[in-house]
Scaffold this active site. Structure first.
Site, mmCIF file in Angstrom:
data_model
loop_
_atom_site.group_PDB
_atom_site.id
_atom_site.type_symbol
_atom_site.label_atom_id
_atom_site.label_comp_id
_atom_site.label_asym_id
_atom_site.label_seq_id
_atom_site.Cartn_x
_atom_site.Cartn_y
_atom_site.Cartn_z
ATOM 1 N N ARG A 32 0.819 -1.228 0.000
ATOM 2 C CA ARG A 32 0.000 0.000 0.000
ATOM 3 C C ARG A 32 0.851 1.276 0.000
ATOM 4 O O ARG A 32 0.401 2.322 0.474
ATOM 5 C CB ARG A 32 -0.971 0.040 1.189
ATOM 6 N N TYR A 85 -14.988 -12.024 -0.220
ATOM 7 C CA TYR A 85 -15.717 -10.807 -0.619
ATOM 8 C C TYR A 85 -17.001 -11.161 -1.380
ATOM 9 O O TYR A 85 -18.064 -10.599 -1.126
ATOM 10 C CB TYR A 85 -14.837 -9.901 -1.479
ATOM 11 N N ARG A 102 -7.266 11.309 -6.458
ATOM 12 C CA ARG A 102 -8.496 10.579 -6.146
ATOM 13 C C ARG A 102 -9.659 11.510 -5.773
ATOM 14 O O ARG A 102 -10.808 11.067 -5.746
ATOM 15 C CB ARG A 102 -8.239 9.573 -5.031
ATOM 16 N N ARG A 141 -3.390 6.116 0.164
ATOM 17 C CA ARG A 141 -3.906 7.197 1.002
ATOM 18 C C ARG A 141 -2.884 7.935 1.845
ATOM 19 O O ARG A 141 -3.161 9.028 2.329
ATOM 20 C CB ARG A 141 -5.016 6.642 1.912
ATOM 21 N N ASP A 200 -6.881 -3.115 -7.124
ATOM 22 C CA ASP A 200 -7.661 -3.579 -5.975
ATOM 23 C C ASP A 200 -7.985 -5.048 -6.207
ATOM 24 O O ASP A 200 -8.093 -5.493 -7.362
ATOM 25 C CB ASP A 200 -8.947 -2.766 -5.824
#
Lengths: 341, 341
Positions: B21, B146, B34, B25, B70
């Site tokens: 990652r 998921y 984003r 963010r 992702d």
């Protein structure tokens, strides 16, 4: 009592079984009570604590009652401003993050958990002689994680950051939380519980080295300071495969094991001096009778092998708490099955 | 390339380091992009994928770029109705729970991930010869969790219930997800990635016995069907202390290790045939330079001992992904530190 016999190297008259969170959301009779009462209100009302604690004993014929409570109950009793919010969990109004916050943490006056002591008296009046009452308390690390993060956490970022960056502050906080836990447990022991379980639910977030440095001394003090009662001390956490030996060495008589580690393997890791408790994956209870039968028999066999490897005994349980949507009839049938093997 | 050398038993020119990652963010330049673009839109736009993948390489001087993507990207590309919701994660419109659901799962046409292949071309044009590009894919179990749960899950209740109660349906689903993963990875390999990482992020929810029965055959097929490219295959999950040996045996060249297991211990568990990657606790990056220095040096020493125990090499990384609030300057300094030791 079968549970006490299994915990102490005796020969139980039947294979003891209880389920973490057996009192709670899986039971319609519990949801009926809670419809009109908040979680904290329920935890501080002696007759409600007794009733909720007894519900699963009446329904499932388990070998132990676990005191209905919540990890934050002694913090609330001491005067920490917090609530338990449905769907979220504990919410701490002012998270504890500075030396000043730690210095102002209140002490637990035993009288402020008098309602819990009275509940224990009521429960003991109702329980038969074969069913153990297990006292309940959160361990300092898990309490610290709620206080520091302000509620449940995924990564324990602020908690671990304090631990790594300011060990002095960390140990001061853990010491105060150990004091609260000791007072809460001694109150329950004075009231007559037959065993206690120390829930370090989130200790599995730590490496073994960090557990030994930052957590073990405080959990060891808690367990040492209740040892004079001579009752079995169960120590439990989730995802603790790496910590089983350390969590035993702090002074446990019974080590809780989640579903990730087979019980015979767990007994080898902890050196076989203690009893093992566990370890059915709670999700198996959603998978139908065939799966339940297969997993229960496997775990019973692994528990028996644990005893061969030197474990004091095996207490059947889940690897974590009963999940909210669990069919209570499946729990009842699972208890019957464990008793039948 | 230092990363490829460490992954394959060679002698890297410097100690390779990258962070899971690292694109995302924690970087203001990422948040700026984003602000006007949704997550899925970003993942399917070649120039945005290139730009976001390159941002941390430019900033931190890491030894690898990880393709920005992702886990659900290949499912979306295949036609599964899903979105990635900020603050929640993937949300699947129609969770996959029945034989009919599984039968109607779409196949991934390589052309539908053409934008990702083109992004890889753009990235390779920008990367220097010493920096590896790592391809990205979720493993079948994590994808299944998921799809079955409908999104992120705490307990994987429905997932495990299907696994335990209907193994045939389970294996049918896992087979289809393996097909999708193979197509997605081969597309990336055809486009020229230097290594791949298979993320079975949530496999740590399983016992080793369940992993071997229900997951390993499918992950093994994925890794086997990309072996002809001869590039290092990294295999990663969180809380996988019990699974390290099994997750290596399915065909990994590099095993990702979270912070719960020291790297030298991990090397012993997996038999020392592969390289180890990890394993700084991401929360240490919040604890100040002294703590970072101490933990980085410990991990480097454990990585060196892992190599002494027979590991092919050590790739420095976190034990899980960079947490959102991480200070990017701390990441940069940590990379410098790793390179300086």
């Amino acid at each position: 009592m079968p549970l006490i016999a299994a915990a102490t190297g005796g020969t139980p008259t039947r294979r003891p079984v209880w389920f973490m969170r057996q009192a709670g959301r899986s039971l319609p009779e519990y949801r009926a009570i809670r419809a009109d009462h908040g979680m904290l209100e329920s935890c501080f009302d002696s007759s409600m604590v007794c009733e909720i604690t007894m519900q699963p004993v009446r329904r499932h014929d388990v070998d132990a009652a676990i005191l209905f409570s919540d990890i934050v109950v002694p913090l609330k009793a001491a005067g920490v401003d917090l609530d338990i919010v449905a769907g979220t969990g504990p919410v701490i109004a002012h998270p504890v993050r500075t030396a000043d916050d730690v210095a102002h943490l209140p002490v637990l006056d035993p009288q402020s958990v008098g309602a819990i002591a009275r509940a224990i008296g009521l429960i003991l009046d109702e329980l038969d002689d074969e069913t153990a009452l297990i006292g309940f308390a959160g361990a300092p690390f898990t309490l610290a994680s709620y206080l520091i993060e302000g509620g449940p956490s995924r990564n324990y970022t602020i908690t671990k950051s304090m631990m790594y960056s300011d060990p002095e502050l960390w140990h001061a906080l853990m010491g105060r939380l150990a004091d609260i836990t000791i007072t809460f447990l001694r109150t329950q022991l004075d009231a007559g519980v037959d065993a206690i379980q120390l829930f370090d639910s989130w200790a599995g977030a730590l490496s073994d080295a960090d557990y030994r440095t930052f957590v073990a001394p405080h959990s060891a003090r808690v367990l040492a300071e209740v040892s004079d009662f001579g009752v079995p001390r169960i120590h439990f956490g989730v995802g603790t495969g790496e910590l089983l030996e350390s969590m035993t060495k702090v002074g446990a008589d019974v080590i809780g094991v989640d579903w990730r580690v087979p019980l015979d393997d767990a007994a080898r890791r902890v050196g076989g001096r203690v009893a093992v408790q566990g370890n059915l994956d709670p999700t198996v209870l959603f998978a139908g009778d065939t799966a339940v039968d297969q997993h229960v028999r496997r775990i019973v066999a692994e528990g028996e092998r644990a005893v061969v490897h030197g474990a004091a005994g095996h207490i059947f349980n889940l690897g974590h708490g009963v999940l909210p949507g669990t069919d209570p009839d499946v729990i009842t049938r699972t208890v019957e099955l464990v008793h039948s093997i």
